[in-house]
Write an enzyme that holds these catalytic residues in place. Structure first.
Site, short mmCIF file in Angstrom:
data_model
loop_
_atom_site.label_atom_id
_atom_site.label_comp_id
_atom_site.label_asym_id
_atom_site.label_seq_id
_atom_site.Cartn_x
_atom_site.Cartn_y
_atom_site.Cartn_z
CB THR A 26 -19.21 7.45 19.12
OG1 THR A 26 -19.51 6.67 17.95
CG2 THR A 26 -20.04 8.70 19.12
CB SER A 118 -11.21 0.16 0.73
OG SER A 118 -10.11 0.99 1.08
CG ASP A 163 -13.81 0.94 9.97
OD1 ASP A 163 -14.87 1.45 10.38
OD2 ASP A 163 -12.82 1.60 9.62
CE1 TYR A 215 -10.41 9.20 13.38
CE2 TYR A 215 -8.36 8.32 14.25
CZ TYR A 215 -9.72 8.21 14.06
OH TYR A 215 -10.39 7.12 14.54
P1 ADP Z 1 -10.64 3.50 3.70
O1 ADP Z 1 -10.52 2.32 4.60
O2 ADP Z 1 -11.58 4.53 4.22
O3 ADP Z 1 -10.95 3.15 2.29
P2 ADP Z 1 -7.87 3.71 4.38
O4 ADP Z 1 -6.86 4.78 4.18
O5 ADP Z 1 -8.12 3.22 5.75
O6 ADP Z 1 -9.21 4.22 3.68
O7 ADP Z 1 -7.47 2.43 3.52
C1 ADP Z 1 -7.18 2.56 2.15
C2 ADP Z 1 -5.96 1.73 1.82
O8 ADP Z 1 -6.30 0.34 1.87
C3 ADP Z 1 -5.47 1.96 0.41
O9 ADP Z 1 -4.60 3.06 0.35
C4 ADP Z 1 -4.73 0.65 0.12
O10 ADP Z 1 -3.46 0.65 0.71
C5 ADP Z 1 -5.59 -0.36 0.88
N1 ADP Z 1 -6.57 -1.01 -0.02
C6 ADP Z 1 -7.92 -0.97 0.05
N2 ADP Z 1 -8.49 -1.71 -0.93
C7 ADP Z 1 -7.48 -2.25 -1.64
C8 ADP Z 1 -7.39 -3.11 -2.80
N3 ADP Z 1 -8.50 -3.57 -3.41
N4 ADP Z 1 -6.16 -3.45 -3.23
C9 ADP Z 1 -5.06 -3.00 -2.62
N5 ADP Z 1 -5.07 -2.18 -1.56
C10 ADP Z 1 -6.25 -1.80 -1.06
MG MG Z 2 -9.78 2.37 6.60
#
Ligand code: ADP
Ligand code: MG
Length: 382
Positions: A26, A118, A163, A215
């Site tokens: 959304t 993340s 996010d 997406y």
């Molecule tokens: P999500 O946000 O759903 O976890 P994304 O693909 O948007 O998935 O983001 C994930 C990417 O963020 C990872 O591939 C990496 O590049 C980066 N990332 C996330 N956490 C860390 C971390 N603790 N250290 C290094 N890179 C990270």
């Molecule tokens: Mg992400």
């Protein structure tokens, strides 16, 4: 966290991953979302550097340390891999004021690529640390929007601002009701323990990918549907208008998009109403309907997401749905606390029967947004 031996942090910030209780796909339709922050965080220890460089390393990306001149960061020649996130954040902050050189040492427990954001946790922790060290006086919303810019324009992921706003603005014991058009926010009580419930996240182990063409396809289809209906975004179609809108669209795919977005926005409003009235347990059917809509109307689910959600339902949860962009990632389950063990066993068994590894199942507790950690506590001893 164990910073490198010669590294003396001046500040440490952490920011949480998030899960969206309801309101999926959304955000890019100017609609409503209801995320809460997780008790899973990414930490960044940071210190100023005199040479104007940003030097970054992460315990989760061994061997991928990197550095760049702050003044030379440029989206046209963006860093690849994880470094795009911290570099992108420094680049985006640079537009808001002078940014000093920094050492950044990252360590986190938000699983990457599981739909728990993340990336926003990493961005927001870095942004808070860099803003503090650069003496930029920025509000949580300003930080969140800078991080979104980093992700959109430097990393190159066309995500909404949910996010980052969740990572910056959530509070413990609440979900954040966010209108993604106006950025109006409201804290809505979300205390599963008080209702005798648990919230579980089942990470299917099948990573989602926001950069996947599917997406982008959904985004384009939603935009096309809005255009054909003559509205700014699908958010502007109300539930009573939906029937006429579907007839006007004709096209199956566009109609599916419209049906999902319109009904999902209505479900968010209903969820906010129930939570505000202390009726958390009654959210189950809304979660179930959200999953069905994502699967059948928007068609962004995946077999393992359906398996996890259906197994949890069969095992007696109150409601379950896929979360995040889709095509993989995680399922959120709302259950009576007494049913947790049965659900965990059922999901593990169902995955095993189909030859898949047992998915990670974690209980999540609505937690606080980004915060400054106590440097003294986290610095290496001796
Ligand atoms: P999500 O946000 O759903 O976890 P994304 O693909 O948007 O998935 O983001 C994930 C990417 O963020 C990872 O591939 C990496 O590049 C980066 N990332 C996330 N956490 C860390 C971390 N603790 N250290 C290094 N890179 C990270
Ligand atoms: Mg992400």
């Amino acid at each position: 966290m164990r910073p490198a031996a010669r590294f003396a942090p001046e500040t440490i910030w952490s920011a949480p991953g998030r899960v969206n209780l309801i309101g999926e796909h959304t955000d890019y339709n100017d609609g409503f979302v209801l995320p809460f922050a997780l008790d899973l965080r990414v930490r960044v220890a940071a210190a100023r550097r005199a040479d104007g460089r940003v030097v970054a390393s992460s315990a989760q990306a061994p061997g991928e340390d990197g550095e760049a001149l702050v003044a030379a960061l440029d989206p046209a020649a963006a860093a690849r891999g994880w470094l795009a996130y911290p570099f992108g954040v420094v680049w985006a902050l640079r537009a808001l004021g002078p940014v000093c050189g920094v050492d950044l040492v990252v360590d986190g427990v938000v699983p990457a690529g599981s739909g728990l954001s993340s990336s926003a946790a990493l961005e927001c922790a870095v942004a808070c640390a860099v803003a503090e060290l650069s003496r930029l006086a920025l509000s949580p919303v300003e930080i969140a929007l800078a991080c979104r810019r980093a992700e959109n324009d430097y990393v190159g992921v066309p995500s909404g601002a949910m996010d980052q706003l969740a990572a910056m603005c959530c509070t413990a014991g609440h979900a954040l009701f966010l209108d993604t058009r106006t950025l109006a926010m409201e804290q809505v009580p979300l205390d599963p323990a008080a209702a005798g419930c648990v919230l579980l996240v089942i990470d299917t182990g099948h990573p989602h990918s926001l950069t996947s063409s599917s997406y982008a396809d959904r985004r384009r289809s939603c935009e096309e549907a809005a255009k054909r209906l003559g509205v700014r975004a699908l958010r502007d179609v109300t539930e009573p208008e939906l029937g006429a809108a579907l007839a006007a669209l004709g096209d199956e795919v566009l109609a599916g998009c419209a049906r999902h977005v319109v009904t999902e926005n209505a479900r968010v409003l209903e969820a906010v109403h129930l939570l505000s009235a202390g009726r958390l347990r009654e959210l189950g059917p809304l979660l179930h309907a959200s999953h069905a809509s994502l699967r059948d109307d928007l068609e962004v689910s995946a077999p393992l997401l359906d398996l996890a959600a259906e197994t949890a339902e069969d095992a007696g949860c109150l409601g379950a749905r896929m979360v995040g962009g889709g095509f993989g990632g995680s399922v959120l389950v709302l259950a009576d606390a007494a049913a947790e063990a049965v659900i965990r066993e059922a999901v593990t068994a169902a995955f095993a029967r189909r030859g898949f590894e047992a998915p990670a199942v974690v209980e999540v507790v609505p937690s606080d947004a980004a915060r400054r950690e106590d440097v003294a506590e986290l610095a290496p001893r001796g």
